[in-house]
Design an enzyme around this catalytic site. Sequence first.
Site, PDB file in Angstrom:
ATOM      1  N   GLU A 202       0.844  -1.203   0.000  1.00 50.32           N
ATOM      2  CA  GLU A 202       0.000   0.000   0.000  1.00 50.32           C
ATOM      3  C   GLU A 202       0.871   1.241   0.000  1.00 50.32           C
ATOM      4  O   GLU A 202       1.594   1.526   0.974  1.00 50.32           O
ATOM      5  CB  GLU A 202      -0.935   0.024   1.215  1.00 50.32           C
ATOM      6  CG  GLU A 202      -1.807   1.282   1.207  1.00 50.32           C
ATOM      7  CD  GLU A 202      -2.803   1.322   2.346  1.00 50.32           C
ATOM      8  OE1 GLU A 202      -3.479   2.358   2.502  1.00 50.32           O
ATOM      9  OE2 GLU A 202      -2.893   0.324   3.081  1.00 50.32           O
TER      10      GLU A 202
ATOM     11  N   LYS B 210      -7.634 -15.527  15.880  1.00 51.16           N
ATOM     12  CA  LYS B 210      -7.829 -15.115  14.485  1.00 51.16           C
ATOM     13  C   LYS B 210      -9.281 -14.776  14.148  1.00 51.16           C
ATOM     14  O   LYS B 210      -9.725 -14.971  13.019  1.00 51.16           O
ATOM     15  CB  LYS B 210      -7.297 -16.197  13.525  1.00 51.16           C
ATOM     16  CG  LYS B 210      -5.810 -16.468  13.718  1.00 51.16           C
ATOM     17  CD  LYS B 210      -5.330 -17.638  12.900  1.00 51.16           C
ATOM     18  CE  LYS B 210      -3.863 -17.928  13.218  1.00 51.16           C
ATOM     19  NZ  LYS B 210      -3.363 -19.130  12.558  1.00 51.16           N
TER      20      LYS B 210
ATOM     21  N   ASP C 233       2.365 -14.319  12.323  1.00 45.89           N
ATOM     22  CA  ASP C 233       1.245 -14.908  11.588  1.00 45.89           C
ATOM     23  C   ASP C 233       0.344 -13.778  11.099  1.00 45.89           C
ATOM     24  O   ASP C 233      -0.321 -13.119  11.903  1.00 45.89           O
ATOM     25  CB  ASP C 233       0.464 -15.843  12.514  1.00 45.89           C
ATOM     26  CG  ASP C 233      -0.576 -16.653  11.763  1.00 45.89           C
ATOM     27  OD1 ASP C 233      -0.947 -16.249  10.639  1.00 45.89           O
ATOM     28  OD2 ASP C 233      -1.026 -17.688  12.298  1.00 45.89           O
TER      29      ASP C 233
ATOM     30  N   HIS D 199      -2.271  10.277  -1.330  1.00 44.18           N
ATOM     31  CA  HIS D 199      -2.468   8.996  -2.015  1.00 44.18           C
ATOM     32  C   HIS D 199      -2.320   9.144  -3.522  1.00 44.18           C
ATOM     33  O   HIS D 199      -1.860   8.227  -4.194  1.00 44.18           O
ATOM     34  CB  HIS D 199      -3.830   8.404  -1.658  1.00 44.18           C
ATOM     35  CG  HIS D 199      -3.785   7.586  -0.406  1.00 44.18           C
ATOM     36  ND1 HIS D 199      -3.633   6.236  -0.419  1.00 44.18           N
ATOM     37  CD2 HIS D 199      -3.847   7.944   0.898  1.00 44.18           C
ATOM     38  CE1 HIS D 199      -3.624   5.763   0.816  1.00 44.18           C
ATOM     39  NE2 HIS D 199      -3.748   6.789   1.643  1.00 44.18           N
TER      40      HIS D 199
END
Length: 881
Positions: free
Chosen positions: A543, A675, A751, A850
């Site tokens: 990104e 998770k 993770d 951006h």
Amino acid sequence: MLSRVFQAYGHVCAAHPWEVIVGTITLTSCLMSMSLFTGHDKICGWNYVCSREEVPHGPENIFLTVARCAAVLYIYIQFRNLRKSGSNYLLGIAGMFTIFSSFVFSSAVVNLIQADVSGLKDALPVFLLLVDIKKASALAKLALSSKSEMEIKDHIAQGMSLIGPTMTLDAVVETLVIALGTLSGIRQVEITSNFAWLSVVTNYLAFMTFYPACLALILELSRDGHGGTPMWYFHQKFAKVLQEEEEKKPNPVIQSIKVIMSAGLVLVHAHSRWGGEPSEGILSDGLSQLDLDTLGLQQEVTPDQSLWQFYLLSALQMDTDHVIMLALAAFLTVKYIYFDYDLDTQINLINNKMSPRPEGEDRTMGVSTSTKEVEDDVISTATKSRHASFIIGDDDSSSESEKESKETQTELNDLFKPLTLRASSPPRDLEECKEILNSDEGPDELTDEEIMLLVKDKHIPSYKLENILGDYKRGVAIRRKLVSRTLASASAFKNIPYDNYQYKYVDGACCENVIGYIPVPVGVAGPLLLNNKQYQVPMATTEGALVASTNRGCRALSMSNGVSSVVIGDSMTRAPVVRLPDACKASQLKRWLDIPQNFEKVKESFDSTSRFCRLQKIQTCQAGRTVYLRFIALTGDAMGMNMVSKGSERALRVLHKQFPDMETMSVSGNYCTDKKASAINWIEGRGKSVVCEATIPASVVQSILKTNVQSLVDLNISKNLIGSAMAGSVGGFNAHAANVVAALFIATGQDPAQTVTSANCITLMEAVGKDRGDLYISCTMPSIEVGTVGGGTILPPQAACLQMLGLHGASDTSPGQNAAELASVICATVLAGELSLMSALAAGHLVKSHLKHNRSQLNVIPSLPTVKEDQSSSERTKVAR
């Protein structure tokens, strides 16, 4: 028992080769210096005239000549058999062992039994007959079958556990049997027997000390520094070599007979030597007094030459039988080196089948030209000329030019070059391939096309390719080729690299069915001033503007005395779900665990599964006749999921004994919670719970962040607090914490899926200070699930990112300190990202930034299709983030 002792001893020798080698050589030198060339002052032929021993004639002389020649021929046959293995290292190591043993043996002959140097002419043939090269080559095979430096020590230790006990017993029996000859009273038999038992002892001592250490050292020094299969790798797999040696182990009955025989021989020697009146001439060295009398003083003379000249001339004076033996040795040596071409040709043919061809050589397995062209486009790899290299620490032995190449960005064309595979045209039939796979040669004898044939026939599971082939890169390449034939797009793999990667760290730990790896850009934000310590923070992301924005936040924080952090909680959780016959018994289980004495029983069982995992408490929740047991434990510097799961399983055994009708439904009942977004993690915490805070002066808010304090405070209330509450968010009271957490997780080997819970964060802002012109900002993150050991942290690039932070591996001083510090760095970096993004939103700069940082102006890889602006969500503005 003995096998374990010899295995431990072998591991010590292999792990400390320099110490063992230096110690052995030092001891040998000391033995030599004890009586070097002057074992006694009676040197026959130099300063004394001694009676001459009778020279053998006729049949006796012929017999001795034949025996000496047989010894030389025996050594030649042993080395010729070793040559069939095709390993020059095996030959060299066996030769080294023979030479060193001979040297020690010769020293012992001259010094320990004080024999004349000329006695070596008779001693060495006896030694050559008794030296055991087979056991030395067996241990060398086991060591050479190692594929990495780590395996060498283990393989040598296992080899010593197999060979050591048998060789020890054999040496004892041989020594005792041969030493019986020293009791015969026949001079020539006594001398030969002395030489023989001394050769057995010398061979054994050299094998047990010098040899395993030298073997480990040679392989370590000669390993290939560029990765892949080592240059000394023996073509047989370790398991097969180990099986061969285990099959050669003698029958236990025979071993028992040898032990009984040894005990009987010890009694014979004890009775003969010390049981009665000592005979007139028996000495501790095994030579009779009569022998010394024969060498005794007859007349003292003045030497006419120096001692070393005397010994040199004595050694050069050879009888006819010695000349014949020397001539035979020279002939066999020349034959072995220059004329055994047929053997070398056979070996080369075998090795050529098993080894990859040089780069650039065609290895296309007989497929048609059109098929070959398509598959070459599908399978891609990097070349050796310019490759990505990841090095942990200071272990970089590359040249300066190579280091410069490593420091430059790898060119795309170097990463994506066609793969070439092993040639065989046409492939052999399936049954023949199966036989070869199960033979000693194994999969190295098969081509890639033949391996694929076995995979299609389900004879080789695709997921086990790397383990069965013993070659990670080849296994990945074959899997890519198999998968590519089933894809709709033949060029799908073209831009997925797979070369120049250390798959040994991935196997069994990080990924299965590997087809390559995805390079992700890594940026750095910083310096981040946290608790008066600076960090350069690695962030792996695709990104645009994320790293630049976080870097701006780090700059503003550094100009404001940095960030302060505190770890307020540390606990990894796992919550099994159990079911009992009814709700009443379920409540009994819950109440039983609330009793401190019962908890201690469970804790003792739980803690026994790990050195670092320590149970803190058990949180229980009941739903009908179902009970959820949330085990909460400390896990040191590991993230700890596996630790807690293992401890939970062991604790459930204790509960089963107390409640036999309890049914364990799952080791994870989603009450952990792992998770998944959950209120329990947000409220109770999971992993590391961290709070970071900083105070930004008004001047920095205006000059660096381009906004004002009141605007930031108002925006934070409206967006992060009220807006998130209106959306029913759990733990999402922030601007973009997940952005920073995910980037740091990917960079440091965490993770990535645990970003879901680890990004739980509430960002608070207040106006403080004089005239309320300064900005107080804090980030509270109750469930950061991170570790600095295990998981993806073992991968070299991810480990290098942890090294950037100074947090790789376990803490040397306090278990868990590195993981806690990493959690603090993540929380502080989130704070920097929050500060910068909220300032951009308040100032209306988000769209502009951006458009500048998150819109690609060119195609990085021309072969990839251009993505239209109106189809790319990453190109869109994020005002409503």
